[in-house]
Enzyme design. Structure first.
Site, PDB file in Angstrom:
ATOM      1  N   ARG A 260      20.025  25.199  11.135  1.00 25.69           N
ATOM      2  CA  ARG A 260      21.134  24.921  10.216  1.00 25.69           C
ATOM      3  C   ARG A 260      22.488  25.169  10.877  1.00 25.69           C
ATOM      4  O   ARG A 260      23.493  24.573  10.511  1.00 25.69           O
ATOM      5  CB  ARG A 260      21.039  25.808   8.961  1.00 25.69           C
ATOM      6  CG  ARG A 260      19.849  25.510   8.073  1.00 25.69           C
ATOM      7  CD  ARG A 260      20.059  26.174   6.716  1.00 25.69           C
ATOM      8  NE  ARG A 260      18.838  26.283   5.932  1.00 25.69           N
ATOM      9  CZ  ARG A 260      18.366  25.333   5.130  1.00 25.69           C
ATOM     10  NH1 ARG A 260      18.984  24.180   5.033  1.00 25.69           N
ATOM     11  NH2 ARG A 260      17.265  25.534   4.438  1.00 25.69           N
TER      12      ARG A 260
ATOM     13  N   GLU B  63      25.449  16.918  -1.480  1.00 26.06           N
ATOM     14  CA  GLU B  63      24.110  17.065  -0.899  1.00 26.06           C
ATOM     15  C   GLU B  63      24.167  16.810   0.605  1.00 26.06           C
ATOM     16  O   GLU B  63      25.103  16.175   1.108  1.00 26.06           O
ATOM     17  CB  GLU B  63      23.177  16.071  -1.621  1.00 26.06           C
ATOM     18  CG  GLU B  63      21.752  16.011  -1.180  1.00 26.06           C
ATOM     19  CD  GLU B  63      20.963  17.314  -1.313  1.00 26.06           C
ATOM     20  OE1 GLU B  63      21.395  18.328  -0.725  1.00 26.06           O
ATOM     21  OE2 GLU B  63      19.904  17.304  -1.955  1.00 26.06           O
ATOM     22  N   ASP B  64      23.183  17.316   1.324  1.00 25.72           N
ATOM     23  CA  ASP B  64      23.145  17.089   2.769  1.00 25.72           C
ATOM     24  C   ASP B  64      22.618  15.693   3.112  1.00 25.72           C
ATOM     25  O   ASP B  64      23.186  14.982   3.926  1.00 25.72           O
ATOM     26  CB  ASP B  64      22.311  18.179   3.482  1.00 25.72           C
ATOM     27  CG  ASP B  64      20.920  18.377   2.877  1.00 25.72           C
ATOM     28  OD1 ASP B  64      20.567  17.705   1.884  1.00 25.72           O
ATOM     29  OD2 ASP B  64      20.172  19.219   3.412  1.00 25.72           O
TER      30      ASP B  64
ATOM     31  N   ASP C 222      17.057  11.263   0.914  1.00 27.76           N
ATOM     32  CA  ASP C 222      15.900  10.727   1.626  1.00 27.76           C
ATOM     33  C   ASP C 222      15.087   9.893   0.627  1.00 27.76           C
ATOM     34  O   ASP C 222      15.423   8.736   0.383  1.00 27.76           O
ATOM     35  CB  ASP C 222      15.133  11.929   2.193  1.00 27.76           C
ATOM     36  CG  ASP C 222      13.956  11.563   3.069  1.00 27.76           C
ATOM     37  OD1 ASP C 222      14.066  10.599   3.835  1.00 27.76           O
ATOM     38  OD2 ASP C 222      12.918  12.244   2.989  1.00 27.76           O
TER      39      ASP C 222
ATOM     40  N   LYS D 299      20.090  24.844   0.163  1.00 32.30           N
ATOM     41  CA  LYS D 299      20.996  25.432   1.119  1.00 32.30           C
ATOM     42  C   LYS D 299      21.583  24.383   2.052  1.00 32.30           C
ATOM     43  O   LYS D 299      22.567  24.631   2.741  1.00 32.30           O
ATOM     44  CB  LYS D 299      20.237  26.457   1.983  1.00 32.30           C
ATOM     45  CG  LYS D 299      19.596  27.566   1.234  1.00 32.30           C
ATOM     46  CD  LYS D 299      18.753  28.413   2.234  1.00 32.30           C
ATOM     47  CE  LYS D 299      17.555  28.954   1.558  1.00 32.30           C
ATOM     48  NZ  LYS D 299      16.596  29.537   2.501  1.00 32.30           N
ATOM     49  N   GLY D 300      20.947  23.214   2.092  1.00 34.07           N
ATOM     50  CA  GLY D 300      21.263  22.227   3.130  1.00 34.07           C
ATOM     51  C   GLY D 300      22.702  21.787   3.211  1.00 34.07           C
ATOM     52  O   GLY D 300      23.184  21.421   4.284  1.00 34.07           O
TER      53      GLY D 300
ATOM     54  N   LYS E 123      19.525   8.136   4.047  1.00 33.58           N
ATOM     55  CA  LYS E 123      18.394   7.559   4.788  1.00 33.58           C
ATOM     56  C   LYS E 123      17.712   6.529   3.884  1.00 33.58           C
ATOM     57  O   LYS E 123      16.642   6.775   3.326  1.00 33.58           O
ATOM     58  CB  LYS E 123      17.414   8.694   5.142  1.00 33.58           C
ATOM     59  CG  LYS E 123      16.607   8.503   6.402  1.00 33.58           C
ATOM     60  CD  LYS E 123      15.494   9.543   6.484  1.00 33.58           C
ATOM     61  CE  LYS E 123      15.834  10.759   7.291  1.00 33.58           C
ATOM     62  NZ  LYS E 123      14.670  11.699   7.406  1.00 33.58           N
TER      63      LYS E 123
ATOM     64  N   ASP F  89      17.897  21.703   7.958  1.00 39.08           N
ATOM     65  CA  ASP F  89      16.939  22.570   8.637  1.00 39.08           C
ATOM     66  C   ASP F  89      15.602  21.873   8.865  1.00 39.08           C
ATOM     67  O   ASP F  89      15.288  20.848   8.253  1.00 39.08           O
ATOM     68  CB  ASP F  89      16.653  23.810   7.780  1.00 39.08           C
ATOM     69  CG  ASP F  89      15.766  23.486   6.581  1.00 39.08           C
ATOM     70  OD1 ASP F  89      16.109  22.546   5.833  1.00 39.08           O
ATOM     71  OD2 ASP F  89      14.714  24.145   6.412  1.00 39.08           O
TER      72      ASP F  89
ATOM     73  N   PHE G 134      13.665  12.559  11.679  1.00 32.16           N
ATOM     74  CA  PHE G 134      13.933  13.843  11.052  1.00 32.16           C
ATOM     75  C   PHE G 134      15.106  14.503  11.759  1.00 32.16           C
ATOM     76  O   PHE G 134      15.043  14.795  12.953  1.00 32.16           O
ATOM     77  CB  PHE G 134      12.699  14.747  11.056  1.00 32.16           C
ATOM     78  CG  PHE G 134      12.841  15.868  10.072  1.00 32.16           C
ATOM     79  CD1 PHE G 134      12.624  15.645   8.722  1.00 32.16           C
ATOM     80  CD2 PHE G 134      13.253  17.119  10.482  1.00 32.16           C
ATOM     81  CE1 PHE G 134      12.808  16.660   7.779  1.00 32.16           C
ATOM     82  CE2 PHE G 134      13.444  18.145   9.555  1.00 32.16           C
ATOM     83  CZ  PHE G 134      13.216  17.912   8.211  1.00 32.16           C
TER      84      PHE G 134
HETATM   85  P1  IMP Z   1      14.671  13.714  -1.185  1.00 36.34           P
HETATM   86  O1  IMP Z   1      14.376  14.345  -2.521  1.00 36.34           O
HETATM   87  O2  IMP Z   1      13.455  13.106  -0.559  1.00 36.34           O
HETATM   88  O3  IMP Z   1      15.837  12.756  -1.216  1.00 36.34           O
HETATM   89  O4  IMP Z   1      14.971  14.885  -0.200  1.00 36.34           O
HETATM   90  C1  IMP Z   1      16.141  15.498  -0.158  1.00 36.34           C
HETATM   91  C2  IMP Z   1      16.035  16.787   0.621  1.00 36.34           C
HETATM   92  O5  IMP Z   1      15.042  16.741   1.645  1.00 36.34           O
HETATM   93  C3  IMP Z   1      17.316  17.023   1.336  1.00 36.34           C
HETATM   94  O6  IMP Z   1      18.217  17.748   0.529  1.00 36.34           O
HETATM   95  C4  IMP Z   1      16.883  17.804   2.542  1.00 36.34           C
HETATM   96  O7  IMP Z   1      16.851  19.185   2.242  1.00 36.34           O
HETATM   97  C5  IMP Z   1      15.497  17.335   2.829  1.00 36.34           C
HETATM   98  N1  IMP Z   1      15.468  16.328   3.912  1.00 36.34           N
HETATM   99  C6  IMP Z   1      15.209  15.014   3.823  1.00 36.34           C
HETATM  100  N2  IMP Z   1      15.264  14.401   5.015  1.00 36.34           N
HETATM  101  C7  IMP Z   1      15.584  15.360   5.899  1.00 36.34           C
HETATM  102  C8  IMP Z   1      15.810  15.355   7.324  1.00 36.34           C
HETATM  103  O8  IMP Z   1      15.744  14.334   8.046  1.00 36.34           O
HETATM  104  N3  IMP Z   1      16.116  16.555   7.869  1.00 36.34           N
HETATM  105  C9  IMP Z   1      16.223  17.710   7.140  1.00 36.34           C
HETATM  106  N4  IMP Z   1      16.032  17.758   5.816  1.00 36.34           N
HETATM  107  C10 IMP Z   1      15.716  16.588   5.204  1.00 36.34           C
HETATM  108 MG    MG Z   2      18.528  19.819   0.584  1.00 38.10          MG
END
Ligand code: IMP
Ligand code: MG
Length: 180
Positions: free
Chosen positions: A164, A98-99, A102, A42-43, A130, A158, A151
């Site tokens: 959100r 994507e939002d 990470d 949903k992000g 990030k 969220d 964060f």
């Molecule tokens: P990844 O698989 O670790 O790259 O994570 C991606 C997902 O983690 C993103 O689509 C977000 O939903 C969530 N996420 C990662 N970092 C943050 C943050 O700082 N705030 C909120 N959601 C995050």
């Molecule tokens: Mg996400």
């Protein structure tokens, strides 16, 4: 909501300006290609809705659900992809919206899953990047802002499904998630 925010990292005006730039860049790149713009729920809903309205070209919209977090601020590494787009991506130029990237695990998983399913091209556009926390081998093709290892919430992002609807990107106070 603002009581839980340590500080605003990216305000409305910077968001709007950067999203406009990204939209124009994507429109130039995908002109005549009728790209399939995939909103990763949903992000990215807020970013996605603004981004596609800055792309003044024919395009199509799709959504998919991916989640790995639950009520935690560190990715579990287990990516749960709910909706499947398999038949819809054949012969298409696909842009995953994507939002935030990470660890990179979510998008690395989705990309590898889609890449052998007959797409013409497959790119990633993320509002936030990030890079300090990257685990998977993934660099977004388009990224709005690089953010520090904090964060962040708002503009679609969220913590435990909240914040959100905040119109800015803010850093969440650590005591909010540490008290859980
Ligand atoms: P990844 O698989 O670790 O790259 O994570 C991606 C997902 O983690 C993103 O689509 C977000 O939903 C969530 N996420 C990662 N970092 C943050 C943050 O700082 N705030 C909120 N959601 C995050
Ligand atoms: Mg996400």
């Amino acid at each position: 909501m603002y009581n839980d925010i340590a500080y605003i990292l990216i305000d409305k005006e910077r968001l709007q300006n950067r999203v406009r730039e990204l939209g124009r860049q994507l429109a130039a790149e995908y002109e005549g290609k009728n790209p399939l713009m995939v909103c990763i729920l949903k992000g990215s809903i807020v970013f996605y809705a603004d981004l596609i309205r800055e792309m003044n070209i024919p395009l199509e919209v799709e959504t998919m659900t991916a989640s790995s977090y639950g009520a935690a601020t560190v990715s579990s590494g287990v990516v749960n992809v709910v909706s499947k787009l398999d038949s819809k991506i054949i012969g298409r130029h696909v842009v995953l919206v994507e939002d935030i990237v990470d660890s990179g695990r979510t998008l690395a998983f989705i990309k590898s899953d889609m890449s052998n399913k007959g797409v013409l091209s497959l790119k990633v556009c993320s509002l936030l990047d990030k890079p300090s926390r990257r685990v998977a081998d993934l660099v977004p093709d388009y990224a709005g802002f690089e953010v520090p290892d904090e964060f962040v919430v708002g503009y679609g992002l969220d913590y435990d499904q909240k914040y959100r609807n905040l119109p800015e990107i803010g850093v969440l106070k650590p005591e909010i998630y540490q008290s859980k």
